[in-house]
Design a protein around this motif. Structure first.
Motif, mmCIF file in Angstrom:
data_model
loop_
_atom_site.group_PDB
_atom_site.id
_atom_site.type_symbol
_atom_site.label_atom_id
_atom_site.label_comp_id
_atom_site.label_asym_id
_atom_site.label_seq_id
_atom_site.Cartn_x
_atom_site.Cartn_y
_atom_site.Cartn_z
ATOM 1 N N ASP A 1 4.940 8.377 -7.764
ATOM 2 C CA ASP A 1 5.436 8.110 -6.409
ATOM 3 C C ASP A 1 6.748 8.850 -6.138
ATOM 4 O O ASP A 1 7.167 8.944 -4.985
ATOM 5 N N GLY B 1 3.899 6.377 -1.751
ATOM 6 C CA GLY B 1 5.327 6.366 -2.067
ATOM 7 C C GLY B 1 6.099 6.681 -0.801
ATOM 8 O O GLY B 1 5.531 7.190 0.171
ATOM 9 N N ASP B 2 7.384 6.381 -0.806
ATOM 10 C CA ASP B 2 8.197 6.557 0.403
ATOM 11 C C ASP B 2 8.234 8.000 0.878
ATOM 12 O O ASP B 2 8.408 8.272 2.066
ATOM 13 N N ASP C 1 2.926 -1.048 4.609
ATOM 14 C CA ASP C 1 4.185 -0.577 4.029
ATOM 15 C C ASP C 1 5.389 -1.257 4.676
ATOM 16 O O ASP C 1 6.344 -1.620 3.998
ATOM 17 N N THR D 1 8.241 -5.550 -1.867
ATOM 18 C CA THR D 1 7.128 -5.232 -2.756
ATOM 19 C C THR D 1 6.438 -3.981 -2.230
ATOM 20 O O THR D 1 7.044 -3.211 -1.475
ATOM 21 N N ILE D 2 5.183 -3.753 -2.638
ATOM 22 C CA ILE D 2 4.431 -2.574 -2.221
ATOM 23 C C ILE D 2 3.214 -3.016 -1.420
ATOM 24 O O ILE D 2 2.752 -4.159 -1.555
ATOM 25 N N SER D 3 2.694 -2.116 -0.608
ATOM 26 C CA SER D 3 1.579 -2.498 0.275
ATOM 27 C C SER D 3 0.384 -3.004 -0.541
ATOM 28 O O SER D 3 -0.368 -3.854 -0.075
#
Ligand SMILES: *Cc1c(COP(=O)(O)O)cnc(C)c1O
Length: 399
Positions: A194, A256-257, A370, A378-380
């Motif tokens: 990521d 990832g962002d 997201d 947290t993460i999706s």
């Protein structure tokens, strides 16, 4: 896309029994998740555009396709030409077989003691994580005069499961002698994909290529090689790989962002509920458990029949949002097990029965997995997985 609540004639017949869909003679409460199969295919197209010609997609459908429903997701992807799928557990794979999914099926969690017969009977491929498991599988396969295909998993730096490079080197001569095993694939998994520029990934890629050489030199010739999850596909080029393993991208989550600008992904899951009650409350009123919200002015509150038992996280108390009649409105008060409240004072003509979108899109407004994950730290992935079995899924057709 329609927003009407689920009823007894919807198309959820595909769904596994786990899901509590209303039975034929009964209407459920108006809380459901629309699963947009056209968006799934759009996202598959985004993945395909990143592959080189000799690569195929092995779609990751573990955890019931990240909460989207593994059977309908697989059926849709099979119609789009996908012939390789991965799940986490033997039980998940068996559920797909029972639903008629007859493609290649890799079980990422491996084969635990006692599961060997189950793998062989249903022609399932385990990720092979150690030599002891190889011995067990070989013994059972030989006894049954059959063979089982496996994918060797090497730990190239994730620090989790699989053969370390040293263990693999030691195991290869023995693996080569096992008549019951077909070493179909060699695989590994990124730890930091990521972060697109991570040196960890570069190092892992080197280790993986070394392992490919090592395996080939030993006289074993797997036909499949795979390393990349969604982030790896988006950020790394693996010339040796024949397969890629996207999960989250297929469901419209960013890996990832740093990928927001380069990927055009669409949400597949849209969590909706309808307003059950509307109430006008005077300034000073407290709302929900603990009165953690207190109205500063007179407000109009909408009550929805959905709560943390449905996977709407309690940490969204006073923080979450809903989309109603195109307006983004805040959750007020604590999220309860079965109810939430929204401040709909600003929504003109709001009415009992109005559908509200809590995750996904409506009227061109989106609450992405997201965005919700960021609110929850947290993460999706976790947002989608946690949408509970109590929420019926309704499948919107892919064409
Ligand atoms: C879950 C998983 C994937 C898919 O990862 P995404 O980040 O969702 O694309 C790929 N490979 C392995 C081994 C996994 O466990």
């Amino acid at each position: 896309m329609t927003f009407s609540p689920i009823n007894n004639t919807d198309n959820t017949g595909d769904v596994m029994a786990l899901r509590q869909n209303p039975s034929a003679d009964q209407v459920g409460r108006p809380t459901w998740a629309d699963i947009d199969l056209a968006a799934l295919l759009h996202n598959l197209g985004q993945v395909n555009a990143l592959l080189h010609p000799k690569q195929r997609v092995m779609a990751v459908v573990k955890a019931d396709a990240y909460g989207h429903g593994a059977v309908p997701v697989c059926r849709t992807l099979v119609r789009a030409g996908i012939i390789d799928f991965a799940v986490a557990t033997l039980e998940e794979a068996q559920a797909l077989r029972r639903a008629g999914v007859d493609t290649n099926l890799l079980v990422l969690g491996g084969c635990f003691p006692g599961q060997e017969e189950g793998f062989i009977r249903d022609v399932l491929m385990p990720a092979l994580l150690d030599l002891e498991t190889a011995e067990r599988l070989n013994r059972v396969a030989v006894r049954r005069r059959q063979q089982i295909s496996v994918h060797l998993k090497v730990d190239s730096g994730m620090g989790r499961v699989g053969f370390t490079p040293a263990q693999l080197q030691l195991a290869l001569p023995r693996l080569k002698e096992m008549p019951g095993l077909v070493i179909q694939g060699l695989m590994s998994h990124f730890a930091c994909a990521d972060e697109p520029c991570s040196e960890v990934s570069t190092e892992q890629q080197h280790v993986f290529y070394d392992m490919i050489d090592l395996v080939r030199t030993s006289g074993i010739n797997p036909v499949e090689f795979h390393l990349s999850n969604s982030a790896g596909i988006s950020g790394r080029y693996c010339s040796e790989c024949t397969l890629v393993r996207p999960g989250i991208m297929l469901y419209g989550g960013l890996p990832g962002d740093d990928f927001a600008a380069t990927l055009d992904l669409r949400p597949v899951m849209h969590l909706r509920s309808c307003i059950a009650q509307l109430r006008e409350l005077p300034a000073g009123s407290g709302i929900s458990y603990g009165h953690q919200y207190r109205a500063e002015r007179p407000i109009r509150v909408a009550v929805l029949p959905i709560g943390y038992a449905d996977g709407y996280n309690r940490l969204l108390s006073n923080v979450g949002h809903g989309i109603v009649r195109g307006c983004r409105v805040p959750v007020v008060g604590r999220v309860c097990m079965d109810w939430i409240m929204l401040d709909v004072s600003t929504v003109a003509d709001v009415a009992i029965g109005d559908p509200v979108t809590l995750l996904g899109s409506a009227h061109g407004v989106t609450i992405s997995g997201d965005a919700m994950a960021a609110q929850l730290d947290t993460i999706s992935y976790e947002v989608f997985c946690r949408i509970g079995a109590r929420v019926p899924r309704r499948y919107l057709p892919s064409v």
